[in-house]
Write an enzyme that holds these catalytic residues in place. Structure first.
Site, PDB file in Angstrom:
ATOM      1  N   LYS A 126      62.708  17.312  76.899  1.00  0.00           N
ATOM      2  CA  LYS A 126      63.780  16.393  76.521  1.00  0.00           C
ATOM      3  C   LYS A 126      64.016  15.363  77.620  1.00  0.00           C
ATOM      4  O   LYS A 126      64.051  14.150  77.353  1.00  0.00           O
ATOM      5  CB  LYS A 126      65.068  17.153  76.228  1.00  0.00           C
ATOM      6  CG  LYS A 126      66.203  16.253  75.761  1.00  0.00           C
ATOM      7  CD  LYS A 126      67.453  17.042  75.413  1.00  0.00           C
ATOM      8  CE  LYS A 126      68.211  17.402  76.667  1.00  0.00           C
ATOM      9  NZ  LYS A 126      69.549  17.973  76.369  1.00  0.00           N
ATOM     10  N   ASP A 144      68.090  16.259  71.447  1.00  0.00           N
ATOM     11  CA  ASP A 144      69.296  16.862  72.001  1.00  0.00           C
ATOM     12  C   ASP A 144      70.069  17.511  70.858  1.00  0.00           C
ATOM     13  O   ASP A 144      69.581  17.609  69.738  1.00  0.00           O
ATOM     14  CB  ASP A 144      70.132  15.816  72.750  1.00  0.00           C
ATOM     15  CG  ASP A 144      70.853  14.854  71.815  1.00  0.00           C
ATOM     16  OD1 ASP A 144      70.524  14.814  70.600  1.00  0.00           O
ATOM     17  OD2 ASP A 144      71.756  14.140  72.284  1.00  0.00           O
TER      18      ASP A 144
END
Length: 232
Positions: A126, A144
């Site tokens: 991420k 997310d």
């Protein structure tokens, strides 16, 4: 009738186009000037808000303007700067490790590939995708909590594992849209399609959304502009 893959791709692209209209100002809300600053800010953003991170990074960047300076930081000094953030001790250790790793292995520069970025302390896919997409212009999908939630509600994925969600979204949208599509989903997730009380009655993509896990659509006609609220 189950939606075909072709139909799903078409709907995903319509959703992305609509979100571009609803959130033309979508962007990375972390304050940064270069890949180094974005890397540190993104690591710090775990389990806290971008706004809170932006409150501590000016002092952090002023005291440690580059990887060499960060590599020489005392852990207790980093902890003092980061004290208002959640998990500040672990984050201080990650930042100290990043400073050392960048200095020793990458000549003080932030690497520009996912494979290299994820070798840095505290950096996962991420974080790497945030840096690649927003600092280097390399297409990346940032999964997310908001992106994952909306992708499932939209029927883009059935998965909860971020890597699998990333793969599913990548199959639906062209690479050149990946970075901005995630910003749009995050903006929409923070302002409209929240976790507990999604504002479906004012949502601008309600006619394109199966509302999986939420309930039957409140209406089928295209709604007006998305209502803006406070960030997460």
């Amino acid at each position: 009738m189950r939606e075909s893959r072709r139909a799903l791709r078409e709907r995903a692209r319509l959703v992305n186009d609509r979100l571009a209209e609803l959130h033309p100002d979508a962007h990375c809300e972390l304050a940064f000037r270069d890949p180094y600053q974005l890397l540190l800010a993104t690591v710090l953003s775990a389990q806290t808000t971008d706004a809170r991170v932006n409150q501590v990074t000016p002092e952090l960047f002023a005291r440690y303007p580059d990887a060499v300076a960060l590599a020489g930081a005392r852990l207790e000094d980093l902890e003092e700067i980061l004290h208002s953030l959640g998990f500040f001790r672990a984050k201080a250790r990650s930042l100290a490790g990043i400073g050392m790793a960048l200095t020793e292995r990458f000549a003080g520069e932030v690497p520009g590939t996912l494979e290299e970025l994820v070798t840095l302390p505290g950096v996962g896919r991420k974080t790497a995708n945030v840096v690649l997409g927003n600092a280097f212009g390399v297409p990346g999908i940032t999964v997310d909590t908001h992106v994952g939630r909306l992708a499932r509600r939209l029927g883009w994925t059935r998965n909860t594992d971020p890597v699998k969600v990333e793969t599913d979204i990548a199959d639906l949208l062209p690479p050149e849209e990946w970075t901005m599509a995630c910003h749009r989903l995050i903006f929409h997730g923070r302002r409209v399609c929240t976790a507990r009380r999604p504002a479906c009655e004012t949502c601008g993509i309600v006619d394109l959304c199966p509302r999986i896990g939420v309930g039957a659509p409140a209406r089928t006609a295209r709604s007006g502009p998305a209502r803006r609220g406070s960030a997460r």
